[in-house]
Design a protein around this motif. Structure first.
Motif, PDB file in Angstrom:
ATOM      1  N   SER A   9       0.818  -1.204   0.000  1.00  0.00           N
ATOM      2  CA  SER A   9       0.000   0.000   0.000  1.00  0.00           C
ATOM      3  C   SER A   9       0.855   1.258   0.000  1.00  0.00           C
ATOM      4  O   SER A   9       1.994   1.274   0.457  1.00  0.00           O
ATOM      5  N   ASN A  10       0.287   2.314  -0.513  1.00  0.00           N
ATOM      6  CA  ASN A  10       0.970   3.613  -0.520  1.00  0.00           C
ATOM      7  C   ASN A  10       1.201   4.128   0.888  1.00  0.00           C
ATOM      8  O   ASN A  10       2.198   4.791   1.155  1.00  0.00           O
ATOM      9  N   VAL A  11       0.275   3.817   1.793  1.00  0.00           N
ATOM     10  CA  VAL A  11       0.406   4.273   3.169  1.00  0.00           C
ATOM     11  C   VAL A  11       1.649   3.662   3.818  1.00  0.00           C
ATOM     12  O   VAL A  11       2.434   4.358   4.473  1.00  0.00           O
ATOM     13  N   LEU A  12       1.852   2.349   3.622  1.00  0.00           N
ATOM     14  CA  LEU A  12       3.035   1.692   4.177  1.00  0.00           C
ATOM     15  C   LEU A  12       4.305   2.266   3.563  1.00  0.00           C
ATOM     16  O   LEU A  12       5.279   2.543   4.270  1.00  0.00           O
ATOM     17  N   GLU A  13       4.302   2.464   2.246  1.00  0.00           N
ATOM     18  CA  GLU A  13       5.482   3.014   1.586  1.00  0.00           C
ATOM     19  C   GLU A  13       5.801   4.414   2.106  1.00  0.00           C
ATOM     20  O   GLU A  13       6.966   4.737   2.351  1.00  0.00           O
TER      21      GLU A  13
END
Length: 92
Positions: A9-13
């Motif tokens: 996910s973009n949030v994790l990245e």
């Protein structure tokens, strides 16, 4: 780490970049590259998550703590010559 949707996910990245953490993914379809974690995840899923209908996060934490004590201190592991992880560390 795995390439599952929960890990891409973009949030994790974004979080990892803010914390200066480099994410390294295994090759898609190659869970054997992360065998120790895959084995642990399977054990945890089968012996904790699949057995209980949790009523609170506190209950999840309590049951997990109990399970980790058994997993590390009481239960022998084939890969460690039928020793517990903590017993193996004491010998090593």
């Amino acid at each position: 780490m795995d390439n599952g949707p929960e890990f891409t996910s973009n949030v994790l990245e974004s979080w990892a970049a803010e914390k200066c953490i480099k994410l390294e993914f295994i090759k898609p379809g190659s869970p054997y590259q992360n065998g120790f974690v895959e084995r642990f995840n399977r054990s945890y899923r089968e012996e904790v998550l699949d057995l209980y209908l949790f009523e609170s996060l506190q209950q999840v934490r309590y049951i997990t703590d109990e399970w980790l004590d058994i997993y590390n201190y009481e239960r022998p592991h084939d890969a460690l010559g039928d020793q517990t992880p903590m017993g193996y560390l004491e010998v090593a």
